[in-house]
Design a protein around this motif. Structure first.
Motif, PDB file in Angstrom:
ATOM      1  N   UNK A 117       0.797  -1.162   0.113  1.00 57.37           N
ATOM      2  CA  UNK A 117       0.010   0.137   0.247  1.00 57.37           C
ATOM      3  C   UNK A 117       0.882   1.294  -0.015  1.00 57.37           C
ATOM      4  N   UNK A 118       1.903   1.378   0.791  1.00 56.01           N
ATOM      5  CA  UNK A 118       2.737   2.279   0.899  1.00 56.01           C
ATOM      6  C   UNK A 118       3.699   2.676  -0.454  1.00 56.01           C
ATOM      7  N   UNK A 119       3.898   1.480  -1.119  1.00 56.93           N
ATOM      8  CA  UNK A 119       4.742   1.528  -2.173  1.00 56.93           C
ATOM      9  C   UNK A 119       4.176   2.215  -3.283  1.00 56.93           C
ATOM     10  N   UNK A 127       0.810   7.988  12.228  1.00 59.73           N
ATOM     11  CA  UNK A 127       0.860   8.806  13.894  1.00 59.73           C
ATOM     12  C   UNK A 127       2.368   8.658  14.409  1.00 59.73           C
ATOM     13  N   UNK A 128       3.380   8.056  13.630  1.00 64.11           N
ATOM     14  CA  UNK A 128       4.564   7.896  14.334  1.00 64.11           C
ATOM     15  C   UNK A 128       5.371   9.452  14.405  1.00 64.11           C
ATOM     16  N   UNK A 129       5.995   9.530  15.442  1.00 65.03           N
ATOM     17  CA  UNK A 129       6.820  10.675  15.648  1.00 65.03           C
ATOM     18  C   UNK A 129       7.934  10.573  14.885  1.00 65.03           C
ATOM     19  N   UNK A 130       8.413   9.519  14.128  1.00 55.38           N
ATOM     20  CA  UNK A 130       9.404   9.834  13.091  1.00 55.38           C
ATOM     21  C   UNK A 130       8.741  10.214  11.914  1.00 55.38           C
ATOM     22  N   UNK A 131       9.499  11.551  11.519  1.00 58.29           N
ATOM     23  CA  UNK A 131       8.597  12.216  10.360  1.00 58.29           C
ATOM     24  C   UNK A 131       8.750  11.492   9.054  1.00 58.29           C
ATOM     25  N   UNK A 132       9.687  10.817   8.815  1.00 59.54           N
ATOM     26  CA  UNK A 132       9.869   9.836   7.628  1.00 59.54           C
ATOM     27  C   UNK A 132       8.910   8.924   7.719  1.00 59.54           C
ATOM     28  N   UNK A 157       6.113   8.707   9.309  1.00 60.91           N
ATOM     29  CA  UNK A 157       4.771   9.729   9.501  1.00 60.91           C
ATOM     30  C   UNK A 157       4.484   9.800   8.064  1.00 60.91           C
ATOM     31  N   UNK A 158       5.360  10.265   7.198  1.00 61.39           N
ATOM     32  CA  UNK A 158       5.196  10.726   5.674  1.00 61.39           C
ATOM     33  C   UNK A 158       4.810   9.391   4.604  1.00 61.39           C
ATOM     34  N   UNK A 159       5.535   8.138   5.132  1.00 59.16           N
ATOM     35  CA  UNK A 159       5.236   7.005   4.419  1.00 59.16           C
ATOM     36  C   UNK A 159       3.683   6.614   4.762  1.00 59.16           C
ATOM     37  N   UNK A 187      -2.047   6.088   3.439  1.00 60.32           N
ATOM     38  CA  UNK A 187      -3.493   6.200   3.659  1.00 60.32           C
ATOM     39  C   UNK A 187      -3.988   6.977   2.341  1.00 60.32           C
ATOM     40  N   UNK A 188      -3.276   8.012   1.717  1.00 57.12           N
ATOM     41  CA  UNK A 188      -3.629   8.555   0.579  1.00 57.12           C
ATOM     42  C   UNK A 188      -4.058   7.704  -0.609  1.00 57.12           C
TER      43      UNK A 188
END
Length: 321
Positions: free
Chosen positions: A135-137, A168-173, A175-177, A182-183
């Motif tokens: 999904x993230x790919x 919802x992760x605190x890690x920005x990378x 979180x972006x993934x 989701x998009x």
């Protein structure tokens, strides 16, 4: 809103019945009884349909066994009181054992109340499960649009939960993934036109999403769509068919043969001495010998060998003189 309305009507109905039965005191009794049932219903939200149906199946099986064994004791010369005690004891024991055994093996029963079926209805379908990595790919959007995959696409609820945790992760990378995943999922559901559904089954005995995915694939006799190499290996060992997008992408790359000539733009240095690296349009890495001085230029090369690895295809070439 419909669920809230049903609870209110049930509460009012119970209080009305209590009033007609016992007068004003019955209103309190009926209201308390209704509230207890509502709280019990709320507590049952986490109980899956498969678990409930398996428990009912085990209960019925226990009652049948208790009846058969109890009737055998009725043929003896034991006193009536003793036989009655034995029957009650057998009923409790067999019902308990039947429910426990059914709940432990609920993945094998696959029975849905009220129709007792020993085979799930959706097993005859062509089912594909999506994992978090695919999904993230993001490439599934284009794959689904081409109608390359058919049948029913299922997204497990525990995969959605993992995707939400990543978002919802605190890690920005991370979180972006997660948010990108989701998009992509939202895009797939709106634009693919495929039969996509959410599966509510969960396997509380394990916390690993990959293990849950393998269990669900076995249960539904489904394929797994992934880009995760480790999941690919584990699922394949357990006899589950895996569709790996990376393998598909490698299979679709252009074929090149030793001696073939091509134009390639050199992008960066190679690992070995005096090597330069370029890329074909499909992303295939091309290693050019003795060409480091020509980085940034487009050169004509001849293929010397092709190496297929788990990461993809590498083409080794030399400069054409």
């Amino acid at each position: 809103m419909n669920l809230l309305l049903a609870r209110i009507l049930f509460l009012v109905g119970s209080m009305t019945v209590g009033y007609k039965t016992s007068g004003p005191a019955g209103i309190l009794v009926g209201g308390l009884a209704a509230l207890m049932m509502i709280f019990l219903e709320i507590g049952l939200r986490k109980v899956s349909v498969s678990g409930l149906s398996s428990a009912v199946f085990g209960l019925i099986l226990g009652l049948i066994m208790a009846k058969l064994v109890g009737d055998a004791f009725s043929l003896t010369a034991l006193p009536v009181e003793t036989i009655s005690t034995i029957k009650v004891t057998l009923t409790l024991v067999f019902c308990y054992l039947g429910m426990v055994m059914a709940l432990r093996g609920k993945d094998e029963f696959n029975i849905i109340i009220p129709y007792v079926r020993l085979r799930r209805q959706d097993q005859a379908e062509d089912i594909t499960l999506l994992d978090t990595s695919v999904i993230i790919d993001g490439r599934i959007v284009d794959i689904f649009k081409t109608r390359f995959l058919g049948g029913k696409i299922i997204i497990p609820k525990f995969v959605l939960r993992e995707l939400q945790q990543i978002a919802d992760s605190t890690d920005p990378i991370k979180r972006q993934r997660g948010r990108r995943g989701l998009e992509i999922l939202n895009t797939v559901q709106k634009e693919s036109g495929l039969d996509i559904s959410i599966n509510e089954d969960d396997f509380t005995e394990t916390n690993e999403v990959d293990a849950k995915l393998v269990k669900l694939a076995k249960l539904l006799e489904a394929k797994i769509l992934t880009v995760d190499f480790n999941l690919n290996r584990v699922a394949t060992i357990q006899g589950i068919k895996v569709l790996n997008i990376n393998e598909l992408a490698n299979a679709l790359k252009s074929l090149v043969f030793p001696g073939e000539e091509m134009q390639i733009k050199l992008i960066k240095e190679g690992k070995e001495h005096n090597q330069a690296i370029g890329y074909l349009d499909d992303g295939t890495m091309v290693v050019v010998e003795d060409a480091r001085r020509l980085i940034g230029q487009e050169v004509k090369v001849a293929v010397t060998s092709v190496l297929q690895t788990q990461a993809g295809r590498m083409v080794f070439t030399k400069l054409e003189r």
